[in-house]
Design an enzyme around this catalytic site. Structure first.
Site, short mmCIF file in Angstrom:
data_model
loop_
_atom_site.label_atom_id
_atom_site.label_comp_id
_atom_site.label_asym_id
_atom_site.label_seq_id
_atom_site.Cartn_x
_atom_site.Cartn_y
_atom_site.Cartn_z
N CYS A 1 0.84 -1.20 0.00
CA CYS A 1 0.00 0.00 0.00
C CYS A 1 0.88 1.25 0.00
CB CYS A 1 -0.90 -0.02 1.23
SG CYS A 1 -1.82 1.51 1.49
N GLU B 1 2.11 -5.82 8.85
CA GLU B 1 2.55 -4.45 8.58
C GLU B 1 3.58 -4.00 9.61
OE1 GLU B 1 1.00 0.11 9.05
OE2 GLU B 1 -0.51 -1.35 8.37
#
Length: 288
Positions: A97, A128
């Protein structure tokens, strides 16, 4: 006939949409395509893509693969993953992302400063967060809440960041507590609001949606951290909120006496799955 509404604000965030698009485009050209970890925390969507030729692998599997294509999902990866790919002649399809990628760069830059204490507000072990900690060669400290600040030397210069999908309220509490302690301890404290607004803004919207219906059916995969948070927010507003991962889990008793039913989900919940759930609710409603 009951009113059945699908929440227009639920479903994939743009990072997940991009990752799935890249996977489908690559699968149209050739198979197999490997994906490092579940492309999204939703078993139904993972299964759909696996039928097209996507193969989900672990980091351990990656070590033993050579001369293949591997997709990196939206969560992002630490530098070590790219090094393994380079060493094993693996072609990377990077679907990290953009919001996460920018955060990784900021943390890597901060880690190059003279001995800063880098704190990351997030969930330990989350994909993440692992990628963010990797930007600091493992030196960053992950904090889940205020209690984790105890035992940390806060007299050092501090740089605070957040996992992109954490709550704004939680982050503000951390900022406030560190600021309070730094008044006594001294030293520089800089904090950076790195929370994705597309995800954060869903909190208020989903509360409003839950309050607009007699019954709420929340659709989410069991692995979705975001799903657990949003489901609990719905539950606070509407005690007749039920969590399911597929239409098969619907219970007809849940919607008895309800004139309106809302269907919503996590950032990892595909729109087609919420539609299937809504269709199943409509079928149940028509039964005598």
């Amino acid at each position: 006939m009951k009113k059945i509404e699908i929440d227009a604000n639920s479903g994939f965030c743009f990072g997940v949409v991009t990752a799935i698009r890249k996977a489908e485009e690559a699968l149209e050209k050739s198979t197999p395509l490997y994906c490092l970890g579940d492309i999204v925390h939703n078993a139904a969507e993972v299964e759909r893509l696996e039928k097209k030729g996507l193969i989900t692998i672990t980091h351990e599997d990656l070590e033993h693969l050579h001369d293949v294509k591997v997709l990196l999902r939206a969560h992002g990866e630490p530098p070590s993953t790219y090094e393994i790919a380079r060493r094993n002649n693996i072609e990377i399809i990077d679907a990290t992302c953009p919001v996460v990628l920018q955060l990784q760069r900021r943390i890597k830059t901060a880690a190059a400063e003279p001995d800063p204490l880098i704190l990351i507000y997030g969930k330990p072990g989350h994909a993440e967060v692992n990628g963010l900690v990797g930007q600091t060669d493992g030196h960053a400290i992950v904090i889940r809440d205020i209690s984790d600040l105890d035992g940390i030397d806060l007299s050092r210069d501090i740089r605070l960041y957040s996992q992109t999908t954490k709550s704004l309220d939680g982050f503000r509490q951390i900022v406030g507590e560190i600021s309070r302690r730094k008044e006594k301890l001294g030293g520089d404290f800089q904090w950076f609001d790195t929370i994705c607004r597309q995800v954060a803004n869903r909190m208020d919207k989903i509360r409003e949606f839950a309050g607009d219906h007699d019954v709420v059916i929340f659709v989410s995969g069991a692995k979705s951290s975001n799903g657990k948070v949003l489901f609990n927010e719905c539950l606070k507003v509407n005690p007749r909120t039920h969590l399911i991962s597929s239409p098969d889990e619907l219970n007809a008793r849940w919607i008895e006496g309800a004139s309106s039913v809302g269907v919503c989900g996590a950032t990892s919940t595909p729109a087609w799955l919420m539609k299937n759930v809504a269709d199943q609710i409509a079928e149940i409603s028509l039964k005598p």
